[in-house]
Design a protein around this motif. Structure first.
Motif, PDB file in Angstrom:
ATOM      1  N   LEU A  28      59.396  52.919  58.209  1.00 37.95           N
ATOM      2  CA  LEU A  28      59.345  54.980  58.128  1.00 37.95           C
ATOM      3  C   LEU A  28      60.549  55.181  59.094  1.00 37.95           C
ATOM      4  O   LEU A  28      60.614  56.423  58.589  1.00 37.95           O
ATOM      5  CB  LEU A  28      57.896  54.689  59.056  1.00 37.95           C
ATOM      6  CG  LEU A  28      56.591  53.843  58.172  1.00 37.95           C
ATOM      7  CD1 LEU A  28      55.069  54.817  58.610  1.00 37.95           C
ATOM      8  CD2 LEU A  28      57.279  55.045  56.431  1.00 37.95           C
ATOM      9  N   PRO A  29      61.155  55.048  60.513  1.00 34.13           N
ATOM     10  CA  PRO A  29      61.802  55.527  61.053  1.00 34.13           C
ATOM     11  C   PRO A  29      63.143  55.496  59.863  1.00 34.13           C
ATOM     12  O   PRO A  29      63.430  56.317  60.819  1.00 34.13           O
ATOM     13  CB  PRO A  29      62.014  55.284  62.148  1.00 34.13           C
ATOM     14  CG  PRO A  29      60.584  54.608  62.703  1.00 34.13           C
ATOM     15  CD  PRO A  29      60.320  54.121  61.065  1.00 34.13           C
ATOM     16  N   LYS A  30      63.328  54.089  59.560  1.00 31.86           N
ATOM     17  CA  LYS A  30      64.471  54.603  58.446  1.00 31.86           C
ATOM     18  C   LYS A  30      64.394  55.311  57.608  1.00 31.86           C
ATOM     19  O   LYS A  30      65.441  55.907  57.470  1.00 31.86           O
ATOM     20  CB  LYS A  30      64.982  53.432  58.529  1.00 31.86           C
ATOM     21  CG  LYS A  30      64.751  52.048  59.451  1.00 31.86           C
ATOM     22  CD  LYS A  30      67.106  52.221  59.655  1.00 31.86           C
ATOM     23  CE  LYS A  30      67.499  51.389  60.681  1.00 31.86           C
ATOM     24  NZ  LYS A  30      68.978  51.520  60.167  1.00 31.86           N
ATOM     25  N   LEU A  31      63.166  55.151  56.500  1.00 37.62           N
ATOM     26  CA  LEU A  31      63.097  56.305  56.105  1.00 37.62           C
ATOM     27  C   LEU A  31      63.445  57.695  56.454  1.00 37.62           C
ATOM     28  O   LEU A  31      63.781  57.852  55.870  1.00 37.62           O
ATOM     29  CB  LEU A  31      62.252  55.889  55.016  1.00 37.62           C
ATOM     30  CG  LEU A  31      62.066  54.989  54.450  1.00 37.62           C
ATOM     31  CD1 LEU A  31      60.342  54.368  53.678  1.00 37.62           C
ATOM     32  CD2 LEU A  31      62.644  54.609  53.441  1.00 37.62           C
ATOM     33  N   GLN A  32      62.504  58.121  57.290  1.00 40.12           N
ATOM     34  CA  GLN A  32      62.997  59.422  57.340  1.00 40.12           C
ATOM     35  C   GLN A  32      64.038  60.019  57.809  1.00 40.12           C
ATOM     36  O   GLN A  32      64.887  60.463  57.543  1.00 40.12           O
ATOM     37  CB  GLN A  32      61.834  59.455  59.464  1.00 40.12           C
ATOM     38  CG  GLN A  32      60.151  59.394  59.081  1.00 40.12           C
ATOM     39  CD  GLN A  32      59.553  59.264  60.458  1.00 40.12           C
ATOM     40  OE1 GLN A  32      60.525  59.285  61.064  1.00 40.12           O
ATOM     41  NE2 GLN A  32      58.420  59.501  60.144  1.00 40.12           N
ATOM     42  N   ASN A  33      65.325  58.997  58.661  1.00 39.70           N
ATOM     43  CA  ASN A  33      66.458  58.706  59.027  1.00 39.70           C
ATOM     44  C   ASN A  33      66.912  59.025  57.539  1.00 39.70           C
ATOM     45  O   ASN A  33      68.174  60.088  57.045  1.00 39.70           O
ATOM     46  CB  ASN A  33      66.675  57.346  59.655  1.00 39.70           C
ATOM     47  CG  ASN A  33      66.884  58.031  61.165  1.00 39.70           C
ATOM     48  OD1 ASN A  33      65.761  59.331  61.378  1.00 39.70           O
ATOM     49  ND2 ASN A  33      66.445  56.651  61.820  1.00 39.70           N
ATOM     50  N   GLU A  38      70.075  62.800  54.195  1.00 45.02           N
ATOM     51  CA  GLU A  38      69.954  63.359  52.040  1.00 45.02           C
ATOM     52  C   GLU A  38      69.798  64.587  52.654  1.00 45.02           C
ATOM     53  O   GLU A  38      70.719  65.164  51.393  1.00 45.02           O
ATOM     54  CB  GLU A  38      68.879  62.106  51.395  1.00 45.02           C
ATOM     55  CG  GLU A  38      69.185  62.514  49.893  1.00 45.02           C
ATOM     56  CD  GLU A  38      68.512  61.852  48.868  1.00 45.02           C
ATOM     57  OE1 GLU A  38      68.813  62.150  48.041  1.00 45.02           O
ATOM     58  OE2 GLU A  38      67.341  61.188  49.356  1.00 45.02           O
ATOM     59  N   SER A  39      69.238  65.413  52.965  1.00 45.52           N
ATOM     60  CA  SER A  39      68.460  66.348  53.350  1.00 45.52           C
ATOM     61  C   SER A  39      69.784  67.796  53.656  1.00 45.52           C
ATOM     62  O   SER A  39      70.314  68.502  53.239  1.00 45.52           O
ATOM     63  CB  SER A  39      67.435  67.115  53.760  1.00 45.52           C
ATOM     64  OG  SER A  39      67.161  68.262  53.574  1.00 45.52           O
ATOM     65  N   LEU A  45      76.650  69.953  50.475  1.00 50.19           N
ATOM     66  CA  LEU A  45      77.342  70.210  49.257  1.00 50.19           C
ATOM     67  C   LEU A  45      76.178  71.475  47.839  1.00 50.19           C
ATOM     68  O   LEU A  45      77.548  72.121  48.107  1.00 50.19           O
ATOM     69  CB  LEU A  45      76.796  69.157  48.435  1.00 50.19           C
ATOM     70  CG  LEU A  45      77.367  68.731  47.181  1.00 50.19           C
ATOM     71  CD1 LEU A  45      78.505  68.435  47.281  1.00 50.19           C
ATOM     72  CD2 LEU A  45      76.551  67.725  46.519  1.00 50.19           C
ATOM     73  N   SER A  46      75.928  72.343  48.286  1.00 47.27           N
ATOM     74  CA  SER A  46      75.107  73.214  47.706  1.00 47.27           C
ATOM     75  C   SER A  46      75.995  74.545  48.647  1.00 47.27           C
ATOM     76  O   SER A  46      76.607  75.614  47.889  1.00 47.27           O
ATOM     77  CB  SER A  46      73.783  73.600  47.792  1.00 47.27           C
ATOM     78  OG  SER A  46      73.336  74.322  47.379  1.00 47.27           O
ATOM     79  N   SER A  47      75.818  74.572  49.895  1.00 46.89           N
ATOM     80  CA  SER A  47      76.602  76.019  50.362  1.00 46.89           C
ATOM     81  C   SER A  47      78.272  75.450  49.960  1.00 46.89           C
ATOM     82  O   SER A  47      79.354  76.902  49.883  1.00 46.89           O
ATOM     83  CB  SER A  47      76.343  75.458  52.145  1.00 46.89           C
ATOM     84  OG  SER A  47      75.093  75.441  51.849  1.00 46.89           O
ATOM     85  N   VAL A  48      79.009  74.350  50.193  1.00 43.13           N
ATOM     86  CA  VAL A  48      80.166  74.075  49.790  1.00 43.13           C
ATOM     87  C   VAL A  48      80.577  75.005  48.339  1.00 43.13           C
ATOM     88  O   VAL A  48      81.671  75.256  47.944  1.00 43.13           O
ATOM     89  CB  VAL A  48      81.049  72.914  49.760  1.00 43.13           C
ATOM     90  CG1 VAL A  48      82.211  72.532  49.304  1.00 43.13           C
ATOM     91  CG2 VAL A  48      81.003  72.340  50.906  1.00 43.13           C
ATOM     92  N   GLY A  49      79.481  74.700  47.936  1.00 44.72           N
ATOM     93  CA  GLY A  49      79.150  75.012  45.920  1.00 44.72           C
ATOM     94  C   GLY A  49      79.400  76.309  45.915  1.00 44.72           C
ATOM     95  O   GLY A  49      80.039  77.284  44.831  1.00 44.72           O
ATOM     96  N   SER A 404      83.877  64.345  49.563  1.00 43.84           N
ATOM     97  CA  SER A 404      83.812  63.088  50.207  1.00 43.84           C
ATOM     98  C   SER A 404      81.719  63.149  49.919  1.00 43.84           C
ATOM     99  O   SER A 404      81.441  62.305  50.872  1.00 43.84           O
ATOM    100  CB  SER A 404      84.054  63.812  51.533  1.00 43.84           C
ATOM    101  OG  SER A 404      85.335  63.936  51.679  1.00 43.84           O
ATOM    102  N   LEU A 405      81.155  64.399  50.664  1.00 33.83           N
ATOM    103  CA  LEU A 405      80.115  64.783  50.509  1.00 33.83           C
ATOM    104  C   LEU A 405      78.820  63.950  48.972  1.00 33.83           C
ATOM    105  O   LEU A 405      78.049  62.907  49.680  1.00 33.83           O
ATOM    106  CB  LEU A 405      79.352  65.789  50.288  1.00 33.83           C
ATOM    107  CG  LEU A 405      79.920  66.997  51.518  1.00 33.83           C
ATOM    108  CD1 LEU A 405      79.102  68.300  50.837  1.00 33.83           C
ATOM    109  CD2 LEU A 405      79.339  66.616  52.803  1.00 33.83           C
ATOM    110  N   ASN A 406      79.748  63.998  47.966  1.00 38.66           N
ATOM    111  CA  ASN A 406      79.795  63.377  47.183  1.00 38.66           C
ATOM    112  C   ASN A 406      79.238  61.669  47.563  1.00 38.66           C
ATOM    113  O   ASN A 406      78.369  60.758  47.254  1.00 38.66           O
ATOM    114  CB  ASN A 406      79.587  63.462  45.881  1.00 38.66           C
ATOM    115  CG  ASN A 406      79.042  64.374  45.175  1.00 38.66           C
ATOM    116  OD1 ASN A 406      78.024  65.034  45.175  1.00 38.66           O
ATOM    117  ND2 ASN A 406      80.284  65.812  44.981  1.00 38.66           N
ATOM    118  N   ALA A 407      80.350  61.118  47.665  1.00 42.45           N
ATOM    119  CA  ALA A 407      80.529  60.228  48.130  1.00 42.45           C
ATOM    120  C   ALA A 407      79.715  59.151  48.810  1.00 42.45           C
ATOM    121  O   ALA A 407      78.914  58.359  49.620  1.00 42.45           O
ATOM    122  CB  ALA A 407      82.365  59.682  49.172  1.00 42.45           C
TER     123      ALA A 407
END
Length: 465
Positions: A28-33, A38-39, A45-49, A404-407
């Motif tokens: 669970l801690p890993k999934l939360q991280n 990812e968020s 990525l959305s901001s750069v777009g 870079s963000l997509n990578a």
């Protein structure tokens, strides 16, 4: 002993909960991280777009403002008479600003040949018993028709209209009650371009304008009012003729097309001027798109924004604002964008500023110099285009940032996949371990039950109640 497939079944212990709790403590801690990272990447990525999109819109405007042809356009303003449109006009970049009055005296027309009376009584009448050729000519245009023996008037009409080489002759048959007349109309306009029809046999004289002898007229006649004629217009009282209704360079670098003849000497007013309205629209769009870029950068770099503290975004904003004050050479009395009626408000927005002069005044008084401010090699639009290319080209800063963000997102997916595999292996290991324990305890419990049963059967053994 049979294999225990559900941990704790043999021993009665809640081993499934132990396994689940052990895996969750690791998982669970890993999934939360992962979810958090990812968020963060997705929001960045959305901001750069969003910033890239706003820059692309600004770049589209700069493309228009950097092209001198968009400043060289001319407009033709027409004031048509109440009876309807007399003329239409097209201009070029070389058209000179001026005003004119145009009257249409005559429209151009092609010729019309009508057959004499009583030559044929019906469309089925034969025009040639032995066959022959007809040649149709108007000006420099020509085509031939070959008629078979026994061809009728109707077959001639069809042959003319269906000819692939026909340059614009239309054939009809009019029945007036006593005779059938062939009527030919040519769309080849201009004085001297009357339709001429010749033949190679006197048998076809009735369907020709010139007899086979080359001297006498044939059975088709062109009345005076049906002769081909030029179009004639008067521009400020000067008469001008054209073989068609289009007058190219009657006024230099302007094309006038006559649409109908003037009634009672009515005239159309024509004013040629630079296209200030379109240029001002482009500049207004530049103001709007520039402010949108700045607002978009500010929104995504504010406290709590995905790009807060991003030095590259601060640098981009600074470069954009500094470009506004670029010095331009060769623009007459103008040196910067601010000299043509633009400025920055207290809030940092680009706006029309009339403290020095208004944009309208600048366009009216020094239109060409306004064009230079934007289109010169060191002009505002030219410099802006170069700056934006550094961010929007395939090797530009924003494209690199997106890549870079997509990578990072792709790597994160790999990390999640690897983690899932590790968790599966952990659960397999725990189940093996607790399965052995479960079997051992079950065996011990079975042995204890057996011993208790044997002891209970011994003489003198009394089970405590």
């Amino acid at each position: 002993m049979a294999l225990i497939t559900s941990a704790g079944v043999g021993s009665g212990l809640d081993l499934e909960s132990i396994i689940t709790a052990t895996v969750d403590a690791e998982n669970l801690p890993k999934l939360q991280n992962f979810a958090k990272k990812e968020s963060e990447i997705s929001v960045s990525l959305s901001s750069v777009g969003a910033i890239k999109s706003s820059l692309s819109s600004l770049d589209d405007v700069m493309e228009k403002l950097s092209d001198i042809e968009n400043f060289n356009k001319r407009t033709a303003t027409l004031t048509q008479p109440s009876s309807g449109d007399l003329i239409s006009v097209t201009t070029t970049a070389e058209s000179t600003s001026a005003s004119f009055n145009v009257e249409v005296i005559d429209l151009a027309q092609g010729s019309r040949a009508v057959m004499d009376d009583n030559l044929f009584t019906s469309p089925t009448d034969v025009v040639t018993a032995s066959g022959g050729n007809l040649t149709f000519t108007a000006g420099t245009k020509t085509f031939d028709i070959n008629l078979a023996a026994g061809a009728t008037l109707e077959e001639l009409r069809v042959a003319i209209n269906d000819s692939n080489d026909n340059f614009g002759v239309t054939a009809n048959i009019i029945n007036d009650g006593t005779s059938s007349k062939l009527v030919l109309t040519s769309d080849e306009t201009g004085t001297g371009n009357d339709l001429v029809i010749t033949n190679d046999t006197a048998e076809l004289d009735n369907v020709s304008t010139l007899a086979n002898d080359g001297v006498n007229p044939g059975g088709l006649k062109i009345a005076l009012t049906d002769m081909a004629q030029d179009a004639v217009i008067e521009v400020d009282g000067i008469s001008i003729s054209s073989a068609t209704n289009k007058f190219t360079d009657a006024i230099q670098d302007i094309t006038i097309t006559a649409l109908k003849e003037s009634e009672n000497n009515e005239k159309a007013g024509l004013v040629i001027d630079v296209d200030k309205a379109t240029v001002e629209d482009n500049i207004n769009e530049f103001i709007e798109k520039f402010n949108n870029v700045i607002d978009t950068i500010d929104y995504h770099t504010k406290v709590g924004g995905a790009l807060n503290g991003d030095s590259s975004m601060r640098s981009l904003k600074s470069q954009l604002v500094n470009t506004l004050s670029s010095m331009v050479t060769g623009a007459g009395g103008f040196e910067t964008l601010y000299d043509i009626g633009l400025g920055l408000s207290k809030d940092g927005d680009l706006e029309k500023d009339s403290l020095v002069r208004s944009l309208n005044d600048a366009l009216s008084e020094s239109y060409d110099d306004v064009g230079t401010i934007f289109t010169a090699p060191d002009g505002i639009a030219t410099v802006f285009s170069g700056l934006l290319d550094n961010y929007l080209e395939s090797d530009g800063a924003l494209i690199f940032r997106e890549n870079s963000l997509n990578a990072e997102l792709k790597q994160l997916e790999n990390d999640k996949s690897n983690h899932d595999y590790r968790m599966e292996q952990l659960e397999v290991t725990l189940r093996k371990k607790y399965s052995s324990l479960d079997v051992l305890i079950a065996q011990m419990q079975s042995s204890g039950s057996f011993l208790s049963s044997q002891l209970a059967n011994l003489p003198g053994f009394t089970r405590e109640k």
